[in-house]
Design an enzyme around this catalytic site. Structure first.
Site, PDB file in Angstrom:
ATOM      1  N   GLU A   1     -12.563  47.038  27.678  1.00  0.00           N
ATOM      2  CA  GLU A   1     -12.505  48.388  27.110  1.00  0.00           C
ATOM      3  C   GLU A   1     -12.447  48.321  25.587  1.00  0.00           C
ATOM      4  O   GLU A   1     -13.102  49.099  24.887  1.00  0.00           O
ATOM      5  CB  GLU A   1     -11.295  49.151  27.663  1.00  0.00           C
ATOM      6  CG  GLU A   1     -11.413  49.542  29.123  1.00  0.00           C
ATOM      7  CD  GLU A   1     -12.584  50.471  29.392  1.00  0.00           C
ATOM      8  OE1 GLU A   1     -12.868  51.349  28.557  1.00  0.00           O
ATOM      9  OE2 GLU A   1     -13.220  50.295  30.441  1.00  0.00           O
TER      10      GLU A   1
ATOM     11  N   HIS B   1     -19.894  54.237  24.137  1.00  0.00           N
ATOM     12  CA  HIS B   1     -18.931  53.385  24.850  1.00  0.00           C
ATOM     13  C   HIS B   1     -19.458  53.033  26.242  1.00  0.00           C
ATOM     14  O   HIS B   1     -19.415  51.867  26.662  1.00  0.00           O
ATOM     15  CB  HIS B   1     -17.589  54.109  24.948  1.00  0.00           C
ATOM     16  CG  HIS B   1     -16.569  53.408  25.786  1.00  0.00           C
ATOM     17  ND1 HIS B   1     -15.587  52.610  25.250  1.00  0.00           N
ATOM     18  CD2 HIS B   1     -16.364  53.402  27.136  1.00  0.00           C
ATOM     19  CE1 HIS B   1     -14.836  52.131  26.234  1.00  0.00           C
ATOM     20  NE2 HIS B   1     -15.293  52.594  27.387  1.00  0.00           N
ATOM     21  N   GLU B   2     -19.946  54.037  26.968  1.00  0.00           N
ATOM     22  CA  GLU B   2     -20.435  53.788  28.323  1.00  0.00           C
ATOM     23  C   GLU B   2     -21.707  52.938  28.309  1.00  0.00           C
ATOM     24  O   GLU B   2     -21.895  52.070  29.169  1.00  0.00           O
ATOM     25  CB  GLU B   2     -20.686  55.120  29.048  1.00  0.00           C
ATOM     26  CG  GLU B   2     -19.451  55.987  29.217  1.00  0.00           C
ATOM     27  CD  GLU B   2     -18.314  55.274  29.933  1.00  0.00           C
ATOM     28  OE1 GLU B   2     -18.600  54.357  30.731  1.00  0.00           O
ATOM     29  OE2 GLU B   2     -17.148  55.618  29.699  1.00  0.00           O
TER      30      GLU B   2
ATOM     31  N   HIS C   1     -20.833  49.345  27.975  1.00  0.00           N
ATOM     32  CA  HIS C   1     -20.424  48.718  29.235  1.00  0.00           C
ATOM     33  C   HIS C   1     -21.650  48.206  29.998  1.00  0.00           C
ATOM     34  O   HIS C   1     -21.635  47.106  30.558  1.00  0.00           O
ATOM     35  CB  HIS C   1     -19.669  49.715  30.109  1.00  0.00           C
ATOM     36  CG  HIS C   1     -18.207  49.823  29.788  1.00  0.00           C
ATOM     37  ND1 HIS C   1     -17.396  48.724  29.617  1.00  0.00           N
ATOM     38  CD2 HIS C   1     -17.399  50.912  29.617  1.00  0.00           C
ATOM     39  CE1 HIS C   1     -16.156  49.116  29.365  1.00  0.00           C
ATOM     40  NE2 HIS C   1     -16.137  50.434  29.352  1.00  0.00           N
TER      41      HIS C   1
END
Length: 266
Positions: A195, A127-128, A131
């Site tokens: 997100e 997930h990070e 980003h």
């Protein structure tokens, strides 16, 4: 992203036009140079402050070889240069990313490593990294910078068009805050949407969404002790977890956790 960029540019263009109307066309170079400097300083200082505020240190590859192997695999899948991986004691299980492609950093809390299974932690890391891959951190800094620019222009217009210096000063502060909040409502909506995108990209990268969904459940429970956290408000906006209830959800950087979990499991 093209639509988002166009709308952000529209806010900026309106501020530039208002500035030129109030101060003349000669102010345009000042607006352009000042904008670049403001966003650049926010980006550099924000990254440094975020890492410093949690006392982030390099994640030892000898001590955490599995985490580094996961990062290597996910980065290869995303065609992303491996960012710097750091660890910090945040008081709560969490993680966040700063920087951009080619110069990114992912910070993982010790508490997160302790409570998550390896596949769950892999989901959070993915997930990070998503980003960073999607340039979301840069987009948010740009959005915040535009909100500040619009507010500054509005304040100066009020000051230079008014008659009562003291009253105009306080009015300019109020107008600036209102205008900045209006633009930030849009920027925060972008953040909540990004997100969902990062969750979807992470699920694709690790092959399924359930590990990240389970991780979010555990992180949500762990963050009930948020009062003990070293994560300040600005860094919290970068973290994988954040929530808002009622009207506060419009001021939140993250969508409701239960909605994220539902999407991941669907």
């Amino acid at each position: 992203m093209a639509i988002v960029g166009s709308i952000l540019f529209a806010f900026y263009a309106v501020a530039a036009v208002v500035a030129m109307a109030a101060f003349g066309t000669g102010v345009l170079p000042i607006v352009l140079v000042g904008s670049v400097l403001l966003v650049g300083i926010q980006y550099k200082v924000g990254k440094w402050a975020a890492l410093r505020s949690v006392g982030a240190e390099d994640l030892d590859e000898n001590r955490y070889p599995e985490i580094h192997r996961s990062v290597d695999r996910i980065c290869q899948d995303m065609n992303l240069e491996k960012p710097s991986i750091k660890i910090a004691q945040m008081g709560v299980p969490n993680a966040f990313a700063v920087g951009r492609r080619g110069n990114g950093t992912v910070v993982i809390s010790e508490e997160l490593i302790q409570i998550l299974e390896h596949d769950e932690l892999e989901g959070v890391i993915a997930h990070e990294l998503a980003h960073i891959d999607n340039r979301d951190v840069v987009l948010m800094v740009l959005g915040q910078g535009i909100a500040s620019i619009v507010a500054i222009v509005a304040q100066y217009v009020v000051l230079l068009t008014g008659d009562n210096e003291l009253a105009d000063f306080f009015l300019a502060l109020v107008v600036g805050q209102i205008v900045q909040m209006f633009v930030m409502l849009f920027v925060l909506a972008i953040s909540r949407y990004r997100e969902y995108v990062a969750d979807a990209d992470a699920a694709r990268s690790i092959g399924r969404g359930d590990p990240l969904a389970r991780a979010l459940e555990k992180i949500s429970q762990g963050n009930q002790r948020a009062s003990d956290s070293k994560v300040d408000e600005k860094v919290n906006a970068l973290c994988i977890f954040g929530d808002g209830k009622g009207i506060a959800r419009f001021l939140s950087t993250h969508p409701p956790t239960e909605k994220r979990i539902a999407r991941l499991r669907n």
